[in-house]
Design an enzyme around this catalytic site. Structure first.
Site, PDB file in Angstrom:
ATOM      1  N   CYS A 280       0.825  -1.206   0.000  1.00 28.99           N
ATOM      2  CA  CYS A 280       0.000   0.000   0.000  1.00 28.99           C
ATOM      3  C   CYS A 280       0.862   1.260   0.000  1.00 28.99           C
ATOM      4  O   CYS A 280       1.978   1.266   0.517  1.00 28.99           O
ATOM      5  CB  CYS A 280      -0.862   0.047   1.248  1.00 28.99           C
ATOM      6  SG  CYS A 280      -1.742  -1.465   1.585  1.00 28.99           S
TER       7      CYS A 280
ATOM      8  N   ARG B 248       4.728   0.164  -6.101  1.00 29.61           N
ATOM      9  CA  ARG B 248       4.737  -0.650  -4.881  1.00 29.61           C
ATOM     10  C   ARG B 248       3.783  -1.838  -4.993  1.00 29.61           C
ATOM     11  O   ARG B 248       3.876  -2.772  -4.197  1.00 29.61           O
ATOM     12  CB  ARG B 248       4.335   0.219  -3.677  1.00 29.61           C
ATOM     13  CG  ARG B 248       5.352   1.297  -3.361  1.00 29.61           C
ATOM     14  CD  ARG B 248       4.800   2.281  -2.365  1.00 29.61           C
ATOM     15  NE  ARG B 248       4.627   1.701  -1.042  1.00 29.61           N
ATOM     16  CZ  ARG B 248       5.486   1.856  -0.052  1.00 29.61           C
ATOM     17  NH1 ARG B 248       6.577   2.550  -0.230  1.00 29.61           N
ATOM     18  NH2 ARG B 248       5.251   1.328   1.130  1.00 29.61           N
TER      19      ARG B 248
ATOM     20  N   TRP C  43      -3.189  -2.704  -1.260  1.00 34.56           N
ATOM     21  CA  TRP C  43      -2.816  -4.075  -1.619  1.00 34.56           C
ATOM     22  C   TRP C  43      -3.528  -4.950  -0.594  1.00 34.56           C
ATOM     23  O   TRP C  43      -3.176  -4.926   0.592  1.00 34.56           O
ATOM     24  CB  TRP C  43      -1.300  -4.233  -1.525  1.00 34.56           C
ATOM     25  CG  TRP C  43      -0.739  -5.474  -2.126  1.00 34.56           C
ATOM     26  CD1 TRP C  43      -0.414  -5.674  -3.442  1.00 34.56           C
ATOM     27  CD2 TRP C  43      -0.377  -6.672  -1.447  1.00 34.56           C
ATOM     28  NE1 TRP C  43       0.116  -6.930  -3.607  1.00 34.56           N
ATOM     29  CE2 TRP C  43       0.150  -7.567  -2.401  1.00 34.56           C
ATOM     30  CE3 TRP C  43      -0.458  -7.096  -0.109  1.00 34.56           C
ATOM     31  CZ2 TRP C  43       0.594  -8.844  -2.080  1.00 34.56           C
ATOM     32  CZ3 TRP C  43      -0.021  -8.367   0.211  1.00 34.56           C
ATOM     33  CH2 TRP C  43       0.505  -9.225  -0.771  1.00 34.56           C
TER      34      TRP C  43
ATOM     35  N   ASN D 202      -1.661   1.966   5.990  1.00 40.29           N
ATOM     36  CA  ASN D 202      -0.752   0.914   5.509  1.00 40.29           C
ATOM     37  C   ASN D 202      -0.414   0.035   6.700  1.00 40.29           C
ATOM     38  O   ASN D 202      -0.149   0.553   7.784  1.00 40.29           O
ATOM     39  CB  ASN D 202       0.566   1.505   5.003  1.00 40.29           C
ATOM     40  CG  ASN D 202       0.434   2.163   3.650  1.00 40.29           C
ATOM     41  OD1 ASN D 202      -0.653   2.197   3.092  1.00 40.29           O
ATOM     42  ND2 ASN D 202       1.530   2.677   3.147  1.00 40.29           N
ATOM     43  N   GLY D 203      -0.380  -1.274   6.492  1.00 41.62           N
ATOM     44  CA  GLY D 203      -0.017  -2.169   7.594  1.00 41.62           C
ATOM     45  C   GLY D 203      -1.165  -3.088   7.945  1.00 41.62           C
ATOM     46  O   GLY D 203      -2.144  -3.211   7.187  1.00 41.62           O
TER      47      GLY D 203
ATOM     48  N   GLU E  66      18.069 -16.790  -9.243  1.00 38.63           N
ATOM     49  CA  GLU E  66      17.619 -15.422  -9.484  1.00 38.63           C
ATOM     50  C   GLU E  66      17.005 -15.291 -10.888  1.00 38.63           C
ATOM     51  O   GLU E  66      15.961 -14.668 -11.055  1.00 38.63           O
ATOM     52  CB  GLU E  66      18.796 -14.464  -9.277  1.00 38.63           C
ATOM     53  CG  GLU E  66      18.512 -13.020  -9.591  1.00 38.63           C
ATOM     54  CD  GLU E  66      17.351 -12.406  -8.821  1.00 38.63           C
ATOM     55  OE1 GLU E  66      16.851 -13.024  -7.868  1.00 38.63           O
ATOM     56  OE2 GLU E  66      16.910 -11.309  -9.207  1.00 38.63           O
TER      57      GLU E  66
ATOM     58  N   LYS F 129      13.160 -14.169 -11.597  1.00 32.46           N
ATOM     59  CA  LYS F 129      12.860 -13.022 -12.473  1.00 32.46           C
ATOM     60  C   LYS F 129      11.851 -13.433 -13.530  1.00 32.46           C
ATOM     61  O   LYS F 129      10.872 -12.748 -13.770  1.00 32.46           O
ATOM     62  CB  LYS F 129      14.162 -12.580 -13.119  1.00 32.46           C
ATOM     63  CG  LYS F 129      14.552 -11.191 -13.196  1.00 32.46           C
ATOM     64  CD  LYS F 129      14.770 -10.353 -11.978  1.00 32.46           C
ATOM     65  CE  LYS F 129      14.057 -10.653 -10.721  1.00 32.46           C
ATOM     66  NZ  LYS F 129      14.540 -10.037  -9.540  1.00 32.46           N
TER      67      LYS F 129
ATOM     68  N   GLU G 287       8.249 -14.249 -12.044  1.00 28.29           N
ATOM     69  CA  GLU G 287       7.482 -13.154 -11.458  1.00 28.29           C
ATOM     70  C   GLU G 287       6.952 -12.178 -12.500  1.00 28.29           C
ATOM     71  O   GLU G 287       5.875 -11.633 -12.329  1.00 28.29           O
ATOM     72  CB  GLU G 287       8.260 -12.416 -10.358  1.00 28.29           C
ATOM     73  CG  GLU G 287       9.429 -11.605 -10.810  1.00 28.29           C
ATOM     74  CD  GLU G 287      10.159 -10.900  -9.660  1.00 28.29           C
ATOM     75  OE1 GLU G 287       9.503 -10.403  -8.744  1.00 28.29           O
ATOM     76  OE2 GLU G 287      11.397 -10.846  -9.706  1.00 28.29           O
TER      77      GLU G 287
ATOM     78  N   HIS H  59      18.465 -36.417 -10.280  1.00 30.81           N
ATOM     79  CA  HIS H  59      17.928 -37.104  -9.103  1.00 30.81           C
ATOM     80  C   HIS H  59      16.415 -36.950  -9.005  1.00 30.81           C
ATOM     81  O   HIS H  59      15.844 -37.154  -7.927  1.00 30.81           O
ATOM     82  CB  HIS H  59      18.627 -36.588  -7.844  1.00 30.81           C
ATOM     83  CG  HIS H  59      20.094 -36.917  -7.828  1.00 30.81           C
ATOM     84  ND1 HIS H  59      20.561 -38.196  -7.603  1.00 30.81           N
ATOM     85  CD2 HIS H  59      21.185 -36.158  -8.070  1.00 30.81           C
ATOM     86  CE1 HIS H  59      21.883 -38.195  -7.684  1.00 30.81           C
ATOM     87  NE2 HIS H  59      22.287 -36.975  -7.974  1.00 30.81           N
TER      88      HIS H  59
ATOM     89  N   LYS I 283       6.165  -4.139  -4.308  1.00 35.49           N
ATOM     90  CA  LYS I 283       7.592  -3.822  -4.300  1.00 35.49           C
ATOM     91  C   LYS I 283       8.191  -4.018  -2.921  1.00 35.49           C
ATOM     92  O   LYS I 283       9.274  -4.537  -2.761  1.00 35.49           O
ATOM     93  CB  LYS I 283       7.795  -2.382  -4.767  1.00 35.49           C
ATOM     94  CG  LYS I 283       9.255  -1.945  -4.837  1.00 35.49           C
ATOM     95  CD  LYS I 283       9.997  -2.713  -5.905  1.00 35.49           C
ATOM     96  CE  LYS I 283      11.478  -2.429  -5.955  1.00 35.49           C
ATOM     97  NZ  LYS I 283      12.219  -3.472  -6.660  1.00 35.49           N
TER      98      LYS I 283
HETATM   99  C1  F6R Z   1      12.034 -10.012  -6.747  1.00 36.55           C
HETATM  100  C2  F6R Z   1      11.987  -9.106  -5.625  1.00 36.55           C
HETATM  101  C3  F6R Z   1      11.716  -9.658  -4.273  1.00 36.55           C
HETATM  102  C4  F6R Z   1      12.509  -8.873  -3.219  1.00 36.55           C
HETATM  103  C5  F6R Z   1      12.098  -9.327  -1.811  1.00 36.55           C
HETATM  104  C6  F6R Z   1      12.914  -8.610  -0.743  1.00 36.55           C
HETATM  105  O1  F6R Z   1      12.337  -9.337  -7.928  1.00 36.55           O
HETATM  106  O2  F6R Z   1      12.138  -7.926  -5.791  1.00 36.55           O
HETATM  107  O3  F6R Z   1      11.988 -11.017  -4.205  1.00 36.55           O
HETATM  108  O4  F6R Z   1      13.862  -9.086  -3.435  1.00 36.55           O
HETATM  109  O5  F6R Z   1      10.745  -9.060  -1.608  1.00 36.55           O
HETATM  110  O6  F6R Z   1      12.743  -7.235  -0.809  1.00 36.55           O
HETATM  111  P1  F6R Z   1      13.742  -6.263  -0.108  1.00 36.55           P
HETATM  112  O7  F6R Z   1      15.054  -6.400  -0.784  1.00 36.55           O
HETATM  113  O8  F6R Z   1      13.155  -4.896  -0.292  1.00 36.55           O
HETATM  114  O9  F6R Z   1      13.822  -6.664   1.335  1.00 36.55           O
END
Ligand code: F6R
Length: 609
Positions: free
Chosen positions: A2, A27, A74, A98-99, A480, A484, A487, A503, A604
């Site tokens: 949010c 976000r 959100w 928010n929260g 990673e 990517k 997502e 395996h 985000k």
């Molecule tokens: C993936 C991504 C998430 C963040 C994770 C941690 O692209 O961005 O997996 O890496 O939510 O977020 P931070 O780094 O802000 O603690």
């Protein structure tokens, strides 16, 4: 997650609020709303969906008024809907939140017994109703807020309007970020500095349990008991262009291109002469010496950077390192204490699970060091020491440049810890330092070959499943790359240690199933070629990613992407190899018509556990 924006000044508040919400879109959200004081009273407008839905509701003529609050939601309590969208109103109180209010069921029960009726399923409406109840007893906003705070349990950043106090914004912060933006004859509240960058870069950071009262002329801070106090203003170095697309189709693509610059900004302040020096960060050598173990704690992409960090620290400094998923850490009864160094990694510095893990490590007496991108964020403030990465604002939900600078920080840390522990001579360290200086250039060279990734995706885009395989450092990168891809493109993919595939998961490799084989480490190349052949033998399609000059036999791969010649050092290859993996994910997502910067269901900054 949010987002909150609030404004009090002389501009048309609706415009400021909508622009602020646009800057917070990254976000992640599922509904949006604003409330503002108009000539005919306090009015609320809210709609499920993207901001365009809210804009359609508002029509061509925006409501007039110079003070208001806005929110992107959100969903946590109650599905995304017009009714559950914020702001929520009760009597004279209108607020955004928010929260998560943890004791909302108990409070709701009390309010229901008083005959109050609820219109939404949210925890937020409970706060609005409780505050209105208190305001009914004493019509003094500060007193009502202070009394309400005494009963709330959970995390909350609140922006509040009282119908009979036009022009005044009230704000509260606990376990959810909030700042007060300082302008000339206008002031703001925001959950994130990017929302106010078009207007000001000066702001007050709100700390836990603080209250702010904001009018066009004043931005005052108060304790939870309503006592006023002052705090020095902070200044954001980020400028608005860093938070804009600048001609790119997507923030993610822009941020991939920004990696050389972000690496330079992160590496160069710590490279002095022939060695690595963190003294300007306040991280003295003694802090990085003499511990039993290192525990890295993070989520998602940041955790993957931690996996690279483990590999680097263990191989260079020969100190045992564990990498922990933050959401599991607290519940794993970790063996952690005063002899351990806990490294917390987070781009946002607000991730709830990571913050909780940090608090636990501190409570157990461990030394805590945070690697964080957002200055002044909760994790940065609560950790004993902080090393900032200088990636600038990362707007796309999928993390790219933040990952690269987190890796860069682990190179610096691993080399410094190795020097201090005596496993790396000063001469060897000096050689590495010279190589570190060339890393931004190496990544720039890798970006120049972006065209080959674009061509390669034609083989992958129509797949329904995809695998990534690698060994050692490449295995961490595969995780990673796979994250990517899934997502942002919604294409199912899995990452496997190349030797582990046989395996079990190899049963999923059938005709034309694509496998991306990352093979940048010369001493593992032969083994990787065998693993590629295993895939080919089952009809799979192999796309190999390897160093310039690596020999990949024709029967092992269908297509090969080569990294540039400037990737000379095995240890540093991940910084280059991640680029094609990011580009492949990006190009596939674009071809599949996905909303690259705002993938479905994702936020985000994940500020709830
Ligand atoms: C993936 C991504 C998430 C963040 C994770 C941690 O692209 O961005 O997996 O890496 O939510 O977020 P931070 O780094 O802000 O603690």
């Amino acid at each position: 997650m949010c987002g909150i924006i609030g404004y009090s000044g002389k501009r048309e508040a609706a415009e400021v609020l909508l622009e602020g919400l646009r800057n917070l879109e990254y976000r992640g959200y599922d509904s949006a709303g604003i409330a503002l004081f108009t000539q005919t009273g306090l009015k609320t407008y809210k709609a499920q969906g993207r901001l365009s839905q809210l804009e359609a509701l508002l029509g061509d003529r925006l409501p007039d008024g110079q003070c208001g609050i806005g929110h992107t939601r959100w969903a946590t309590h109650g599905a995304p809907s017009d009714v559950n969208a914020h702001p929520h109103a009760s009597g004279k109180v209108t607020l955004v939140h928010n929260g998560i209010l943890e004791n909302y069921m108990d409070l709701k029960e009390i309010l229901l017994n008083k005959g109050r009726i609820f219109t939404s399923q949210t925890d937020t409406e409970v706060i609005a109703q409780w505050l209105d109840e208190e305001y009914g007893k004493t019509p003094d906003p500060m007193a009502a807020i202070c009394r309400t705070l005494k009963v709330l349990r959970g995390s909350y950043a609140l922006g509040i309007l009282f119908a009979d106090h036009p022009g005044a914004l009230y704000a509260v912060r606990k376990d959810s970020p909030l700042i007060v933006g300082l302008g000339q004859g206008e002031n703001f509240i925001a959950s994130d500095v990017t929302a106010i960058l078009p207007y000001t870069r000066d702001y007050l950071l709100m700390e836990e349990n603080e209250i702010a009262v904001v009018t066009p002329e004043r931005a005052g801070l108060f304790t939870q008991d309503g006592q006023p106090f002052t705090r020095e203003a902070s200044h954001a170095d980020w400028d608005i262009s860093a938070a804009q697309k600048g001609g790119y189709a997507h923030f993610m693509r822009k941020e991939i291109d920004e990696q050389p610059h972000a690496l330079e900004a992160t590496l160069s302040p710590r490279l002095t002469g022939e060695s690595i020096d963190f003294s300007a960060d306040g991280v003295e050598d003694a802090f990085l010496s003499d511990f039993r173990s290192i525990q890295i704690v993070a989520c998602g992409t940041a955790m993957h950077a931690g996996l690279i960090g483990k590999h680097l620290i263990e191989s260079l400094a020969r100190i045992p390192v564990s990498v922990n998923i933050a959401s599991e850490y607290r519940y794993s009864n970790p063996i952690v204490g005063r002899d351990d160094l806990v490294i917390i990694v987070s781009q946002s510095g607000e991730t709830a699970d990571t913050l909780a893990a940090l608090r636990l490590a501190k409570a157990c007496g461990a030394r805590t060091l945070a690697i964080v991108n957002v200055v002044g964020s909760s994790i940065a403030r609560e950790a004993e020491r902080v090393l900032y990465t200088y990636a600038g604002p990362e707007i796309a939900v999928a993390s790219t440049k933040a990952f690269s600078v987190q890796m860069a920080m682990f190179y610096l840390l691993a080399l410094r810890i190795a020097s201090l522990s005596g496993t790396l001579s000063a001469k060897a360290a000096a050689v590495y330092v010279e190589k570190l200086k060339k890393l931004p250039r190496m990544v720039e060279d890798t970006l120049k070959a972006a065209g080959s990734c674009k061509e390669a995706v034609s083989d992958l885009v129509n797949a329904s499943d995809l695998f990534y395989i690698g060994r050692g450092l490449d295995n961490c990168l595969c995780m990673e790359g796979s994250l990517k891809l899934k997502e942002i493109s919604y294409l199912h993919s899995e990452s496997y240690a190349a030797g582990e595939l046989k395996h079990g998961a190899i049963s999923l490799i059938t005709e034309k199933v694509p496998v991306i084989a990352v093979a940048t480490q010369p001493e593992l190349l032969e083994k990787m070629v065998s693993n590629m052949r295993e895939v080919k033998a089952r009809g799979g399609f192999v796309l190999a990613l390897c160093r310039a000059g690596s020999v990949i036999p024709e029967d092992a791969a269908d297509r090969v992407i080569y990294l540039p010649d400037s990737v000379e050092e095995d240890l540093f290859a991940p910084l280059a190899a991640i680029v094609p993996l990011q580009l492949i994910a990006y190009e596939i997502a674009v071809l599949r018509g996905c909303d690259v910067d705002k993938p479905r269901n994702l936020a985000k900054s994940v500020t709830v556990e």
